[in-house]
Design an enzyme around this catalytic site. Structure first.
Site, mmCIF file in Angstrom:
data_model
loop_
_atom_site.group_PDB
_atom_site.id
_atom_site.type_symbol
_atom_site.label_atom_id
_atom_site.label_comp_id
_atom_site.label_asym_id
_atom_site.label_seq_id
_atom_site.Cartn_x
_atom_site.Cartn_y
_atom_site.Cartn_z
ATOM 1 N N GLY A 38 65.207 45.235 13.824
ATOM 2 C CA GLY A 38 65.476 46.058 15.015
ATOM 3 C C GLY A 38 65.246 45.293 16.311
ATOM 4 O O GLY A 38 66.025 45.391 17.239
ATOM 5 N N VAL A 40 63.684 43.999 19.949
ATOM 6 C CA VAL A 40 63.460 44.720 21.206
ATOM 7 C C VAL A 40 64.477 45.850 21.338
ATOM 8 O O VAL A 40 64.150 46.965 21.737
ATOM 9 C CB VAL A 40 63.597 43.734 22.397
ATOM 10 N N GLY A 176 65.682 46.619 41.159
ATOM 11 C CA GLY A 176 66.836 47.541 41.114
ATOM 12 C C GLY A 176 67.916 47.046 40.179
ATOM 13 O O GLY A 176 69.100 47.225 40.441
ATOM 14 N N VAL A 232 57.456 43.349 46.920
ATOM 15 C CA VAL A 232 56.054 43.752 46.730
ATOM 16 C C VAL A 232 55.207 42.495 46.862
ATOM 17 O O VAL A 232 55.445 41.517 46.148
ATOM 18 C CB VAL A 232 55.833 44.380 45.339
ATOM 19 N N ASP A 303 69.094 36.517 23.282
ATOM 20 C CA ASP A 303 68.429 36.352 24.585
ATOM 21 C C ASP A 303 67.773 34.987 24.739
ATOM 22 O O ASP A 303 67.686 34.456 25.850
ATOM 23 C CB ASP A 303 67.349 37.430 24.768
ATOM 24 N N HIS A 435 96.124 62.879 27.763
ATOM 25 C CA HIS A 435 95.816 63.697 28.931
ATOM 26 C C HIS A 435 95.099 64.958 28.491
ATOM 27 O O HIS A 435 95.479 65.539 27.482
ATOM 28 C CB HIS A 435 97.109 64.065 29.660
HETATM 29 P P1 FAD Z 1 65.265 40.709 20.402
HETATM 30 O O1 FAD Z 1 65.894 42.039 20.246
HETATM 31 O O2 FAD Z 1 64.396 40.474 21.588
HETATM 32 O O3 FAD Z 1 64.442 40.458 19.075
HETATM 33 C C1 FAD Z 1 63.668 39.308 18.897
HETATM 34 C C2 FAD Z 1 62.729 39.528 17.732
HETATM 35 O O4 FAD Z 1 62.111 38.267 17.435
HETATM 36 C C3 FAD Z 1 61.601 40.489 18.033
HETATM 37 O O5 FAD Z 1 61.462 41.395 16.975
HETATM 38 C C4 FAD Z 1 60.377 39.585 18.167
HETATM 39 O O6 FAD Z 1 59.171 40.227 17.771
HETATM 40 C C5 FAD Z 1 60.738 38.488 17.173
HETATM 41 N N1 FAD Z 1 60.028 37.224 17.377
HETATM 42 C C6 FAD Z 1 59.748 36.596 18.548
HETATM 43 N N2 FAD Z 1 59.084 35.436 18.304
HETATM 44 C C7 FAD Z 1 58.975 35.325 16.957
HETATM 45 C C8 FAD Z 1 58.408 34.355 16.083
HETATM 46 N N3 FAD Z 1 57.827 33.263 16.549
HETATM 47 N N4 FAD Z 1 58.470 34.563 14.753
HETATM 48 C C9 FAD Z 1 59.061 35.672 14.249
HETATM 49 N N5 FAD Z 1 59.618 36.625 15.025
HETATM 50 C C10 FAD Z 1 59.566 36.457 16.361
HETATM 51 N N6 FAD Z 1 71.103 45.398 25.839
HETATM 52 C C11 FAD Z 1 72.310 45.978 25.681
HETATM 53 O O7 FAD Z 1 73.246 45.312 25.253
HETATM 54 N N7 FAD Z 1 72.515 47.296 25.995
HETATM 55 C C12 FAD Z 1 71.516 48.070 26.479
HETATM 56 O O8 FAD Z 1 71.719 49.251 26.752
HETATM 57 C C13 FAD Z 1 70.234 47.489 26.646
HETATM 58 N N8 FAD Z 1 69.209 48.219 27.107
HETATM 59 C C14 FAD Z 1 67.975 47.655 27.225
HETATM 60 C C15 FAD Z 1 66.936 48.431 27.705
HETATM 61 C C16 FAD Z 1 65.676 47.876 27.837
HETATM 62 C C17 FAD Z 1 64.559 48.734 28.352
HETATM 63 C C18 FAD Z 1 65.447 46.521 27.465
HETATM 64 C C19 FAD Z 1 64.089 45.917 27.579
HETATM 65 C C20 FAD Z 1 66.483 45.743 27.001
HETATM 66 C C21 FAD Z 1 67.761 46.297 26.874
HETATM 67 N N9 FAD Z 1 68.834 45.548 26.429
HETATM 68 C C22 FAD Z 1 70.074 46.124 26.296
HETATM 69 C C23 FAD Z 1 68.705 44.117 26.097
HETATM 70 C C24 FAD Z 1 68.603 43.954 24.588
HETATM 71 O O9 FAD Z 1 67.460 44.637 24.120
HETATM 72 C C25 FAD Z 1 68.516 42.465 24.246
HETATM 73 O O10 FAD Z 1 69.617 41.786 24.807
HETATM 74 C C26 FAD Z 1 68.553 42.277 22.743
HETATM 75 O O11 FAD Z 1 67.489 42.966 22.120
HETATM 76 C C27 FAD Z 1 68.487 40.790 22.394
HETATM 77 O O12 FAD Z 1 68.513 40.640 21.025
HETATM 78 P P2 FAD Z 1 67.876 39.369 20.316
HETATM 79 O O13 FAD Z 1 68.300 39.468 18.896
HETATM 80 O O14 FAD Z 1 68.193 38.158 21.074
HETATM 81 O O15 FAD Z 1 66.298 39.528 20.404
#
Ligand code: FAD
Length: 459
Positions: A38, A40, A176, A232, A303, A435
């Site tokens: 899952g 973030v 923002g 801030v 990310d 429509h």
């Molecule tokens: P992540 O989802 O960040 O997952 C990384 C995982 O790696 C985590 O589980 C972490 O614990 C794990 N990890 C880290 N280091 C290690 C390690 N050394 N060993 C093992 N595991 C590790 N994006 C959208 O596209 N649409 C949205 O509506 C949206 N809304 C968002 C709202 C919020 C409040 C936030 C904070 C983000 C939102 N995002 C949204 C951004 C989105 O969550 C991220 O772009 C996305 O989760 C990135 O996916 P990822 O697979 O790169 O990493």
């Protein structure tokens, strides 16, 4: 342990990569702290924020229903029940992913991992994993700049804000961008008086100003205040909240503060110094168009590998990295990556924005359709939207599309497909749209390019 592919991090980049690798017949293992995939996105990002935004939309829709003769009375909100429902959505989705992982026979090591050399990972409890290929998908975390780093329950990042641990009377949102505006919308609908401060002179700095203007007009009615060009400079805890010093100079006390000034890649503490994997100046892992790092058998996606930090980019990169490991020559070269801000109205764009076209000197023409002329929009008791298309004047190819209005996030899919398929503005205008739908605004904006939109004078 030994595996062909190890995926570090099980967010939308990591689990999509692992599932694709398994589907292609590769022996795959995921390392992540959580029991189920899952990241973030599902645990503390996209999904909980959208669940709470749904609740916010119900509340504002019910309030605004009085304008059309329906009065539900004053809403009562059971915050604990709402938080439980949000958690149940997360559990359902992550539990489902856990089942999909097992069904695909993807192994899982619960913990965090670091490289001890270019072919070995070690978890915090000393397990070693040797691999042929690795995909780093460790995501990102909120930035908390020095002057804002205050140890207090009253200071939140998006992570704590999504826990919904009570509704403060006053909330300061610092930043923002889309996360600040989405969470500000949630707390405002739930009853907080929300103030937003943004250092730049506009909300959502990456988006086109004419779209932002529509959103800003409405959120200014919802929020107590939006202060642009404001920074801030100091925060301190006082008996009844957090005293915040702003520049231009002003002091105010807020019950809680949400810091949403950006996110930084999780590229430290991974032992990358034990490999040739390189970082750029912003701490992102440097990759090529196949998501390969400087170690040809180690990939990075999502990310941790650069902008835009969005879940759907992570997923597409993850799937591609798995295909490349399997032998494909595919490259990650999208013409458009949609971005959606799930406020009310939603704001979405894809492809090039008008401000990017201007800044980079790309020849372009802009055509627009205001939603005040859309039957569907008015029947939703809304007239505040706008659809715009950025067109190459010579080839008439669609270069970009921006939409602000309810449901903009769904409408942007058609536009992204149009750009990927090299559609021209005629293609959009000549495609029959049902429509009355908001999708007609895309067709009419395209017709307006030729001065022939049925519902506006566009010559
Ligand atoms: P992540 O989802 O960040 O997952 C990384 C995982 O790696 C985590 O589980 C972490 O614990 C794990 N990890 C880290 N280091 C290690 C390690 N050394 N060993 C093992 N595991 C590790 N994006 C959208 O596209 N649409 C949205 O509506 C949206 N809304 C968002 C709202 C919020 C409040 C936030 C904070 C983000 C939102 N995002 C949204 C951004 C989105 O969550 C991220 O772009 C996305 O989760 C990135 O996916 P990822 O697979 O790169 O990493």
């Amino acid at each position: 342990m030994e595996t062909e592919v190890v995926v570090i991090g099980a967010g939308p980049g990591g689990y999509a990569a692992a599932f694709m690798a398994a589907d292609l017949g590769l022996k795959t293992l995921i390392v992540d702290k959580e029991e189920n995939p899952g990241g973030v996105c599902l645990y503390r990002g996209c999904i909980p924020s959208k669940a709470l935004l749904h609740a916010a939309k119900i509340l504002t829709d019910a309030e605004e229903a009085t304008e059309i003769g329906i009065d539900f009375g004053e809403a009562t909100i059971d915050v604990e029940k709402l938080a439980d429902w949000k958690t149940s959505v997360i559990k359902k989705l992550t539990g489902g992913l856990g089942q999909l992982r097992k069904a695909r026979k993807v192994e899982h090591v619960q913990g965090t991992a670091r490289f001890i050399d270019a072919n070995t990972l070690q978890t915090e409890d000393g397990q070693t994993i040797t691999f042929k290929h690795a995909i780093i998908a460790t995501g990102s975390r909120p930035i908390v700049p020095g002057p804002l780093a205050l140890e207090s329950d009253r200071v939140m990042t998006s992570r704590e804000a999504l826990e919904l641990d009570g509704i403060p009377e006053t909330l300061l949102v610092i930043g923002g961008g889309y996360i600040g505006l989405e969470l500000g919308t949630v707390y405002s609908a739930l009853g907080s008086s929300v103030t937003v401060v943004e250092m730049m002179d506009t909300l959502l700095p990456g988006a086109d100003k004419d779209l932002v203007r529509v959103l800003e007009k409405r959120v200014r009615q919802l929020f107590e205040e939006i202060s642009l060009g404001t920074r801030v400079v100091k925060m301190e805890e006082v008996s009844d909240g957090i005293k915040v010093t702003l520049d231009p100079e002003r002091e105010e006390v807020f019950e809680k503060v949400l810091i949403s000034v950006g996110r930084r890649p999780n590229s430290e503490n991974l032992g990358l110094e034990n490999t040739k994997v390189a970082l750029d100046d912003h701490g992102f892992i440097s990759i090529d168009s196949q998501c390969r790092t400087a170690e040809p058998h180690i990939f990075a996606v999502g990310d941790v590998s650069g902008q835009p930090m969005l879940a759907h980019r992570a997923t597409h990169q993850g799937r591609l990295a798995a295909e490349v490991i399997h032998g494909s020559k595919a490259e990650f070269r999208p013409h458009a990556i949609p971005a959606v801000v799930f406020t009310d109205p939603e704001l979405a764009w894809t492809g090039i924005t008008e401000q990017e076209a201007k800044a980079s000197g790309v020849a372009h023409k802009v055509t627009k359709f205001p939603w005040g002329a859309s039957g569907r929009s008015l029947s939703l008791n809304r007239s505040d939207g706008l659809t715009k298309i950025i067109v190459d004047p010579e080839t008439r190819r669609v270069l970009g599309v921006g939409v602000v209005g309810p449901g903009a996030g769904e409408l942007i899919a058609e536009a992204t497909l149009a750009i990927e398929m090299a559609a021209t503005v005629e293609d959009l205008g000549l495609t029959i749209h049902a429509h009355p739908t908001l999708s007609e605004t895309v067709m009419e904006a395209a017709d307006a390019f030729f001065g022939t939109s049925t519902h506006i004078i566009s010559k």
